[in-house]
Scaffold this motif. Structure first.
Motif, PDB file in Angstrom:
ATOM      1  N   ALA A  14       0.831  -1.207   0.000  1.00  0.00           N
ATOM      2  CA  ALA A  14       0.000   0.000   0.000  1.00  0.00           C
ATOM      3  C   ALA A  14       0.863   1.253   0.000  1.00  0.00           C
ATOM      4  N   ALA A  15       1.961   1.232   0.766  1.00  0.00           N
ATOM      5  CA  ALA A  15       2.858   2.382   0.799  1.00  0.00           C
ATOM      6  C   ALA A  15       3.501   2.612  -0.559  1.00  0.00           C
ATOM      7  N   ASP A  75       1.010   4.186  -2.897  1.00  0.00           N
ATOM      8  CA  ASP A  75       0.713   5.592  -2.598  1.00  0.00           C
ATOM      9  C   ASP A  75       1.716   6.546  -3.237  1.00  0.00           C
ATOM     10  N   ARG A  76       2.914   6.048  -3.558  1.00  0.00           N
ATOM     11  CA  ARG A  76       3.966   6.835  -4.203  1.00  0.00           C
ATOM     12  C   ARG A  76       4.341   8.086  -3.406  1.00  0.00           C
ATOM     13  N   THR A  77       4.306   7.963  -2.093  1.00  0.00           N
ATOM     14  CA  THR A  77       4.720   9.088  -1.265  1.00  0.00           C
ATOM     15  C   THR A  77       6.225   9.104  -1.047  1.00  0.00           C
TER      16      THR A  77
END
Length: 336
Positions: free
Chosen positions: A320-321, A324-326
């Motif tokens: 999930a992280a 998110d491409r953060t």
């Protein structure tokens, strides 16, 4: 042992499984680091990638490093080449092992990958890690290999001008490889501010938001008559279009992104009038020694790309992280 298996789109489960037994020519490897790639996200989000679909629960992960647990190389830290090529098909015989028609690739189709505590793998595909490289560095060597292979396909010459559309991990590694090869100027494009910042810190002369590149005139304001080679590393039609507009007449365009729809479209007249040569990236071809040399010498930095780390039990959160491409590169550490 524990393994993270994908049962359906978004359904990644931690399972108890028997310890694998190595056969002839194989080694038992304790996996210490696995990078999450965009192709893993295609599997996780859609249970498919391109024309390949999930047919059974699959262990994801092809960017990996570990420690050999048996035989004469016991205790050796290694990077794991994920492609098991046959060596006998026409592409293999011709020297294009990345195009092997019978390849078994970790975390793809029917071949389990590295997101587990232990795996068996052909001993000749385990590359010793120098002491100066961490296990996470070892996992990032696979995307570095893809960047090197992309550079080769671009026929980049000393002093060549280049553009990179898409500054995820492979795009950022490609920027560094271009610099190491003597290319310049290097212009980067990405819609995310933190990726543009990373691009400039890793060697791009300019990093721009592609939202401002709406017309051919907008692009020419940045590239002038165009770059010698333009690389697309995003997997979107907008990035492909931008790459074709950025290349000079007679230039090359290298397409490395994997589109979600398994279709690539661009304006044919723009490419035809420029007489562009278009090359497609298929993984990598015999580049691990070069990747290790570049990283060990410091000519390419791997550590700045790793922004998130998770344990194997947190594999769903890690996916999930990454989606998110953060950040940049997400690493799962099966060994803790």
């Amino acid at each position: 042992m524990k393994a993270a298996r994908l049962y359906a789109a978004g359904d990644l489960r931690l399972c108890d499984e028997p310890m694998p037994e190595p056969g002839p020519g194989m080694s038992l490897v304790r996996v210490t680091a696995v990078g999450i790639c965009g192709s893993d996200l295609h599997w996780w989000g859609d249970a498919r990638i391109g024309d390949a679909t999930l047919t059974r629960p699959l262990v994801l992960g092809h960017e990996a490093a570990g420690v050999v647990e048996d035989g004469p190389r016991r205790g050796e830290r290694v990077a794991i080449d994920p492609a098991i090529w046959c060596g006998t098909c026409r592409p293999c015989v011709d020297g294009y092992r990345n195009l092997c028609t019978r390849v078994r690739f970790a975390g793809h189709d029917g071949q389990d990958g590295a997101m587990r505590e232990y795996m068996t793998w052909p001993a000749h595909l385990l590359h010793r890690l120098p002491d100066g490289l961490t296990d996470a560095d070892g996992a990032v060597l696979e995307p570095l290999g893809v960047a090197i292979h992309s550079l080769d396909l671009g026929h980049v010459r000393l002093g060549a001008a280049a553009a990179v559309a898409g500054c995820g991990p492979i795009g950022l590694l490609l920027i560094q490889v271009l610099r190491a090869a003597g290319a310049g100027p290097v212009i980067a494009f990405d819609p995310l501010p933190h990726r543009r910042a990373a691009a400039t810190s890793l060697g791009a002369d300019a990093a721009l938001d592609p939202a401002g590149m709406r017309t051919p005139d907008d692009v020419s304001q940045v590239t002038g008559e165009g770059v010698d080679v333009a690389f697309e590393m995003a997997g979107t039609d907008d990035a492909v279009r931008l790459a074709t507009l950025a290349a000079r007449p007679g230039g090359r365009v290298v397409l490395g992104g994997i589109p979600a729809s398994d279709q690539i479209t661009f304006q044919a007249s723009a490419a035809r009038r420029r007489g562009l040569t278009i090359a497609m990236v298929r993984r990598m071809n015999e580049v691990y020694p070069r990747a290790i040399s570049l990283a060990a010498s410091g000519r390419v930095e791997l550590a700045p790309l790793v922004t998130h780390r998770y344990g194997l039990a947190e594999a769903p959160q890690a996916m999930a992280a990454a989606a998110d491409r953060t950040g940049l590169k997400v690493i799962v550490g099966p060994a803790g």
